[in-house]
Write a protein that holds these residues in place. Sequence first.
Motif, PDB file in Angstrom:
ATOM      1  N   GLU A 226       0.792  -1.234   0.000  1.00 18.99           N
ATOM      2  CA  GLU A 226       0.000   0.000   0.000  1.00 18.99           C
ATOM      3  C   GLU A 226       0.825   1.284   0.000  1.00 18.99           C
ATOM      4  O   GLU A 226       0.261   2.372  -0.117  1.00 18.99           O
ATOM      5  N   HIS A 227       2.149   1.190   0.138  1.00 20.52           N
ATOM      6  CA  HIS A 227       2.979   2.386   0.222  1.00 20.52           C
ATOM      7  C   HIS A 227       4.106   2.349  -0.806  1.00 20.52           C
ATOM      8  O   HIS A 227       4.644   1.278  -1.112  1.00 20.52           O
ATOM      9  N   SER A 228       4.452   3.527  -1.311  1.00 17.70           N
ATOM     10  CA  SER A 228       5.467   3.604  -2.361  1.00 17.70           C
ATOM     11  C   SER A 228       6.255   4.903  -2.257  1.00 17.70           C
ATOM     12  O   SER A 228       5.872   5.837  -1.547  1.00 17.70           O
ATOM     13  N   ILE A 229       7.372   4.924  -2.971  1.00 19.73           N
ATOM     14  CA  ILE A 229       8.124   6.154  -3.211  1.00 19.73           C
ATOM     15  C   ILE A 229       8.078   6.411  -4.711  1.00 19.73           C
ATOM     16  O   ILE A 229       8.337   5.500  -5.499  1.00 19.73           O
ATOM     17  N   VAL A 230       7.728   7.630  -5.114  1.00 22.93           N
ATOM     18  CA  VAL A 230       7.657   7.942  -6.541  1.00 22.93           C
ATOM     19  C   VAL A 230       8.419   9.223  -6.843  1.00 22.93           C
ATOM     20  O   VAL A 230       8.587  10.085  -5.978  1.00 22.93           O
ATOM     21  N   GLU A 231       8.882   9.326  -8.074  1.00 23.47           N
ATOM     22  CA  GLU A 231       9.431  10.572  -8.588  1.00 23.47           C
ATOM     23  C   GLU A 231       8.375  11.187  -9.489  1.00 23.47           C
ATOM     24  O   GLU A 231       7.950  10.567 -10.467  1.00 23.47           O
ATOM     25  N   LEU A 232       7.946  12.393  -9.157  1.00 24.49           N
ATOM     26  CA  LEU A 232       6.911  13.062  -9.939  1.00 24.49           C
ATOM     27  C   LEU A 232       7.457  14.354 -10.537  1.00 24.49           C
ATOM     28  O   LEU A 232       8.136  15.125  -9.850  1.00 24.49           O
ATOM     29  N   ALA A 233       7.126  14.592 -11.798  1.00 23.18           N
ATOM     30  CA  ALA A 233       7.516  15.835 -12.451  1.00 23.18           C
ATOM     31  C   ALA A 233       6.490  16.909 -12.126  1.00 23.18           C
ATOM     32  O   ALA A 233       5.296  16.733 -12.348  1.00 23.18           O
ATOM     33  N   ALA A 234       6.946  18.008 -11.552  1.00 22.58           N
ATOM     34  CA  ALA A 234       6.046  19.099 -11.164  1.00 22.58           C
ATOM     35  C   ALA A 234       5.537  19.844 -12.400  1.00 22.58           C
ATOM     36  O   ALA A 234       6.315  20.200 -13.286  1.00 22.58           O
ATOM     37  N   GLY A 235       4.238  20.081 -12.443  1.00 22.68           N
ATOM     38  CA  GLY A 235       3.623  20.797 -13.559  1.00 22.68           C
ATOM     39  C   GLY A 235       3.400  22.257 -13.245  1.00 22.68           C
ATOM     40  O   GLY A 235       3.741  22.751 -12.163  1.00 22.68           O
TER      41      GLY A 235
ATOM     42  N   THR B 156       0.815  24.001 -12.416  1.00 18.49           N
ATOM     43  CA  THR B 156      -0.123  24.396 -11.359  1.00 18.49           C
ATOM     44  C   THR B 156       0.562  24.660 -10.028  1.00 18.49           C
ATOM     45  O   THR B 156      -0.001  25.327  -9.165  1.00 18.49           O
ATOM     46  N   ILE B 157       1.773  24.140  -9.821  1.00 14.46           N
ATOM     47  CA  ILE B 157       2.457  24.386  -8.549  1.00 14.46           C
ATOM     48  C   ILE B 157       3.660  25.303  -8.721  1.00 14.46           C
ATOM     49  O   ILE B 157       4.411  25.522  -7.777  1.00 14.46           O
ATOM     50  N   ASP B 158       3.840  25.847  -9.918  1.00 11.32           N
ATOM     51  CA  ASP B 158       4.988  26.702 -10.200  1.00 11.32           C
ATOM     52  C   ASP B 158       4.992  27.926  -9.280  1.00 11.32           C
ATOM     53  O   ASP B 158       4.016  28.682  -9.207  1.00 11.32           O
ATOM     54  N   GLY B 159       6.077  28.102  -8.547  1.00  9.75           N
ATOM     55  CA  GLY B 159       6.220  29.265  -7.681  1.00  9.75           C
ATOM     56  C   GLY B 159       5.619  29.113  -6.304  1.00  9.75           C
ATOM     57  O   GLY B 159       5.744  30.011  -5.458  1.00  9.75           O
ATOM     58  N   LYS B 160       4.978  27.993  -6.023  1.00 10.10           N
ATOM     59  CA  LYS B 160       4.371  27.779  -4.715  1.00 10.10           C
ATOM     60  C   LYS B 160       5.369  27.095  -3.772  1.00 10.10           C
ATOM     61  O   LYS B 160       6.258  26.370  -4.205  1.00 10.10           O
ATOM     62  N   THR B 161       5.197  27.338  -2.483  1.00 10.78           N
ATOM     63  CA  THR B 161       6.064  26.697  -1.504  1.00 10.78           C
ATOM     64  C   THR B 161       5.417  25.407  -1.013  1.00 10.78           C
ATOM     65  O   THR B 161       4.227  25.158  -1.249  1.00 10.78           O
ATOM     66  N   ILE B 162       6.210  24.617  -0.302  1.00  8.63           N
ATOM     67  CA  ILE B 162       5.691  23.383   0.282  1.00  8.63           C
ATOM     68  C   ILE B 162       4.591  23.710   1.292  1.00  8.63           C
ATOM     69  O   ILE B 162       3.596  22.999   1.406  1.00  8.63           O
ATOM     70  N   VAL B 163       4.762  24.831   2.005  1.00 11.16           N
ATOM     71  CA  VAL B 163       3.742  25.272   2.957  1.00 11.16           C
ATOM     72  C   VAL B 163       2.444  25.604   2.231  1.00 11.16           C
ATOM     73  O   VAL B 163       1.352  25.235   2.673  1.00 11.16           O
ATOM     74  N   ASP B 164       2.551  26.298   1.097  1.00  7.85           N
ATOM     75  CA  ASP B 164       1.358  26.656   0.316  1.00  7.85           C
ATOM     76  C   ASP B 164       0.574  25.407  -0.072  1.00  7.85           C
ATOM     77  O   ASP B 164      -0.660  25.394  -0.037  1.00  7.85           O
ATOM     78  N   LEU B 165       1.289  24.366  -0.466  1.00 11.82           N
ATOM     79  CA  LEU B 165       0.635  23.149  -0.955  1.00 11.82           C
ATOM     80  C   LEU B 165       0.106  22.280   0.187  1.00 11.82           C
ATOM     81  O   LEU B 165      -0.796  21.469  -0.025  1.00 11.82           O
ATOM     82  N   ASP B 166       0.694  22.440   1.370  1.00 13.69           N
ATOM     83  CA  ASP B 166       0.225  21.706   2.554  1.00 13.69           C
ATOM     84  C   ASP B 166       0.116  20.209   2.261  1.00 13.69           C
ATOM     85  O   ASP B 166      -0.903  19.561   2.532  1.00 13.69           O
ATOM     86  N   VAL B 167       1.179  19.663   1.695  1.00 12.53           N
ATOM     87  CA  VAL B 167       1.178  18.286   1.199  1.00 12.53           C
ATOM     88  C   VAL B 167       0.889  17.260   2.285  1.00 12.53           C
ATOM     89  O   VAL B 167       0.083  16.349   2.109  1.00 12.53           O
ATOM     90  N   ARG B 168       1.547  17.424   3.441  1.00  9.26           N
ATOM     91  CA  ARG B 168       1.442  16.398   4.477  1.00  9.26           C
ATOM     92  C   ARG B 168       0.030  16.292   5.044  1.00  9.26           C
ATOM     93  O   ARG B 168      -0.548  15.210   5.108  1.00  9.26           O
TER      94      ARG B 168
ATOM     95  N   GLU C  67       7.932  24.522 -12.024  1.00  3.27           N
ATOM     96  CA  GLU C  67       7.627  23.557 -13.079  1.00  3.27           C
ATOM     97  C   GLU C  67       8.927  22.937 -13.583  1.00  3.27           C
ATOM     98  O   GLU C  67       9.904  23.639 -13.831  1.00  3.27           O
ATOM     99  N   GLY C  68       8.932  21.627 -13.696  1.00  2.07           N
ATOM    100  CA  GLY C  68      10.134  20.919 -14.132  1.00  2.07           C
ATOM    101  C   GLY C  68      10.909  20.307 -12.980  1.00  2.07           C
ATOM    102  O   GLY C  68      11.760  19.443 -13.195  1.00  2.07           O
TER     103      GLY C  68
END
Length: 221
Positions: A146-155, A157-169, A197-198
């Motif tokens: 049920e758990h994985s590690i992935v590499e994702l290419a940022a698009g 929509t998140i360009d210029g945003k901080t990790i805090v802005d996205l509140d991922v956790r 992006e990128g």
Amino acid sequence: MKKQFAVIGLGRFGGSICKSLMNEGMDVLAIDQDEEKVNEFASIATQAVIADSTDEKALKSLGIRNFDHVVVAIGDNIQASILTTLILDEMKVKHITVKAQNDYHETVLNRIGAHEIVHPERDMGIRIAHNVVSDNVLDYLELSDEHSIVELAAGPTIDGKTIVDLDVRSTYGCNILAIKRNEELTVSPEPEVKLYEGDILIIIGADADISRLESYWIDEN
């Protein structure tokens, strides 16, 4: 002190493990019944020997129980794989990793003492499937069912945003382990770090959460 490894079976899988361990500076004993394969690895492994791993006396003569880790990478001969694993377990080898051919083989290996079981063909199939399903998934490593590690290419929509802005956790239940940008790797990035992006984001989390995260703020399709 360097760990000592023994690799039994020098096909593509076992041979690859043997070479990788040597590249990491480990001591490796390469074992196979095929003289041609053993000769091939004579100049690669620390030592390469011709031996029948289903012969307990042969394994004892090699001092196999003194090795830190033994990898059973026998190809299509399930019987030999099972018998070898059983012998290694009876000899109290510290850590035994075995290549399984199918789920039935894995079930038997679990019962007779294998500490770790791998399905290289199946696992690679899963990895490739995840990579081709989404343009954003660059690499994939399954940690559990049920758990994985992935590499994702940022698009964009998140360009210029901080990790805090996205509140991922808190929003998605995932963690950003690292960011790759222009060949530079930032491990455990600070919450105030901006994403562009990128960027390649290395994410860990439950599969369902990763999929949800990708759909909402990475996947533009």
